[in-house]
Design a protein around this motif. Structure first.
Motif, PDB file in Angstrom:
ATOM      1  N   PHE A   1     -42.256   3.125  14.716  1.00  0.00           N
ATOM      2  CA  PHE A   1     -40.941   2.632  14.307  1.00  0.00           C
ATOM      3  C   PHE A   1     -40.668   1.269  14.912  1.00  0.00           C
ATOM      4  O   PHE A   1     -41.223   0.887  15.926  1.00  0.00           O
ATOM      5  N   THR A   2     -39.768   0.563  14.257  1.00  0.00           N
ATOM      6  CA  THR A   2     -39.253  -0.723  14.727  1.00  0.00           C
ATOM      7  C   THR A   2     -37.852  -0.867  14.154  1.00  0.00           C
ATOM      8  O   THR A   2     -37.566  -0.351  13.083  1.00  0.00           O
ATOM      9  N   GLY A   3     -37.003  -1.567  14.848  1.00  0.00           N
ATOM     10  CA  GLY A   3     -35.696  -1.808  14.278  1.00  0.00           C
ATOM     11  C   GLY A   3     -34.685  -2.318  15.268  1.00  0.00           C
ATOM     12  O   GLY A   3     -35.024  -2.908  16.293  1.00  0.00           O
TER      13      GLY A   3
ATOM     14  N   ALA B   1     -39.411  -9.121  11.534  1.00  0.00           N
ATOM     15  CA  ALA B   1     -38.655  -8.753  10.329  1.00  0.00           C
ATOM     16  C   ALA B   1     -37.302  -8.158  10.705  1.00  0.00           C
ATOM     17  O   ALA B   1     -36.284  -8.452  10.065  1.00  0.00           O
ATOM     18  N   ALA B   2     -37.272  -7.327  11.744  1.00  0.00           N
ATOM     19  CA  ALA B   2     -36.002  -6.741  12.181  1.00  0.00           C
ATOM     20  C   ALA B   2     -35.056  -7.814  12.699  1.00  0.00           C
ATOM     21  O   ALA B   2     -33.850  -7.793  12.397  1.00  0.00           O
ATOM     22  N   LEU B   3     -35.578  -8.769  13.483  1.00  0.00           N
ATOM     23  CA  LEU B   3     -34.731  -9.851  13.980  1.00  0.00           C
ATOM     24  C   LEU B   3     -34.191 -10.690  12.829  1.00  0.00           C
ATOM     25  O   LEU B   3     -33.001 -11.039  12.816  1.00  0.00           O
ATOM     26  N   ALA B   4     -35.042 -11.021  11.877  1.00  0.00           N
ATOM     27  CA  ALA B   4     -34.597 -11.815  10.726  1.00  0.00           C
ATOM     28  C   ALA B   4     -33.479 -11.092   9.986  1.00  0.00           C
ATOM     29  O   ALA B   4     -32.482 -11.706   9.592  1.00  0.00           O
ATOM     30  N   PHE B   5     -33.614  -9.790   9.810  1.00  0.00           N
ATOM     31  CA  PHE B   5     -32.572  -8.988   9.173  1.00  0.00           C
ATOM     32  C   PHE B   5     -31.285  -9.030  10.000  1.00  0.00           C
ATOM     33  O   PHE B   5     -30.183  -9.228   9.470  1.00  0.00           O
ATOM     34  N   GLY B   6     -31.419  -8.844  11.304  1.00  0.00           N
ATOM     35  CA  GLY B   6     -30.245  -8.839  12.178  1.00  0.00           C
ATOM     36  C   GLY B   6     -29.486 -10.146  12.143  1.00  0.00           C
ATOM     37  O   GLY B   6     -28.251 -10.160  12.097  1.00  0.00           O
ATOM     38  N   PHE B   7     -30.202 -11.249  12.149  1.00  0.00           N
ATOM     39  CA  PHE B   7     -29.536 -12.545  12.149  1.00  0.00           C
ATOM     40  C   PHE B   7     -29.036 -12.924  10.754  1.00  0.00           C
ATOM     41  O   PHE B   7     -27.887 -13.330  10.591  1.00  0.00           O
ATOM     42  N   ALA B   8     -29.876 -12.777   9.729  1.00  0.00           N
ATOM     43  CA  ALA B   8     -29.513 -13.249   8.385  1.00  0.00           C
ATOM     44  C   ALA B   8     -28.569 -12.300   7.664  1.00  0.00           C
ATOM     45  O   ALA B   8     -27.611 -12.737   7.029  1.00  0.00           O
ATOM     46  N   THR B   9     -28.826 -11.007   7.756  1.00  0.00           N
ATOM     47  CA  THR B   9     -28.036 -10.039   6.985  1.00  0.00           C
ATOM     48  C   THR B   9     -26.830  -9.530   7.761  1.00  0.00           C
ATOM     49  O   THR B   9     -25.736  -9.426   7.210  1.00  0.00           O
TER      50      THR B   9
END
Length: 181
Positions: free
Chosen positions: A76-78, A113-121
């Motif tokens: 897992f990652t997130g 990918a999780a960081l990009a989601f956290g910052f962008a989304t």
């Protein structure tokens, strides 16, 4: 709930087929080296159910990770809000992979990918990561992500008895400074 795709990985919802490899992974003393105990199958299944419930509720959390080329579940990652009993607040990035997935760059790739989601989304201004002071491999991933460590943030985990797993380090990264590619 969004799925996150990288060149090699898929971060997705949890499936019933993930439970056996997840339980085996959590029963592996080397995978759990920086945790107080290994987990039973029941504890692993309960954690996967909690992870999926958070994904269903918020649309983000601890995603199951699979290798796109093979469909193999590798851990897992997130992102997850920091536990209330910690001496700081925020959203934490994390990862745990099966031993066969170590050394391939998967933790860094999935965490990016999780960081990009956290910052962008999610529009988070900062994301942090926590590990034991002795977990140098995870700290190396944190540095590859552009995270920095301030020793003033280090703390003793209130849920861990005295010993080598009690001291924890905190790494942080702000939007715009993370290495998300």
């Amino acid at each position: 709930m969004p799925e996150l795709r990288t060149e090699r990985l898929l971060l997705r919802a949890w499936r019933p087929s993930d439970l056996a490899p997840w339980a085996a992974m959590n029963a592996d003393p080397e995978v759990r080296r920086y945790f107080p105990d290994v987990l039973t199958r029941e504890q692993s299944e309960a954690s996967a159910a909690r992870f999926q419930a958070a994904l269903d509720e918020r649309g983000w959390g601890w995603w199951a990770v699979e290798v796109r080329a093979t469909g193999e579940f590798i851990g897992f990652t997130g992102l997850d809000p920091v536990d209330e009993d910690m001496p700081f607040t925020g959203v934490e990035a994390g990862w745990r992979l099966t031993r066969s997935a170590w050394g391939h760059g998967y933790a860094t790739e999935a965490a990016r990918a999780a960081l990009a989601f956290g910052f962008a989304t999610l529009g988070l201004p900062e994301i942090l990561a926590v590990t034991t002071a002795t977990n140098l491999r995870s700290q190396a991933v944190m540095r590859r992500l552009g995270m920095t460590h301030d020793p003033a943030d280090d703390f003793d985990d209130p849920d861990v008895f005295d010993g080598p797993l009690r001291r924890n380090v905190v790494y942080r990264v702000s939007a715009g400074t993370a290495v998300t590619r």
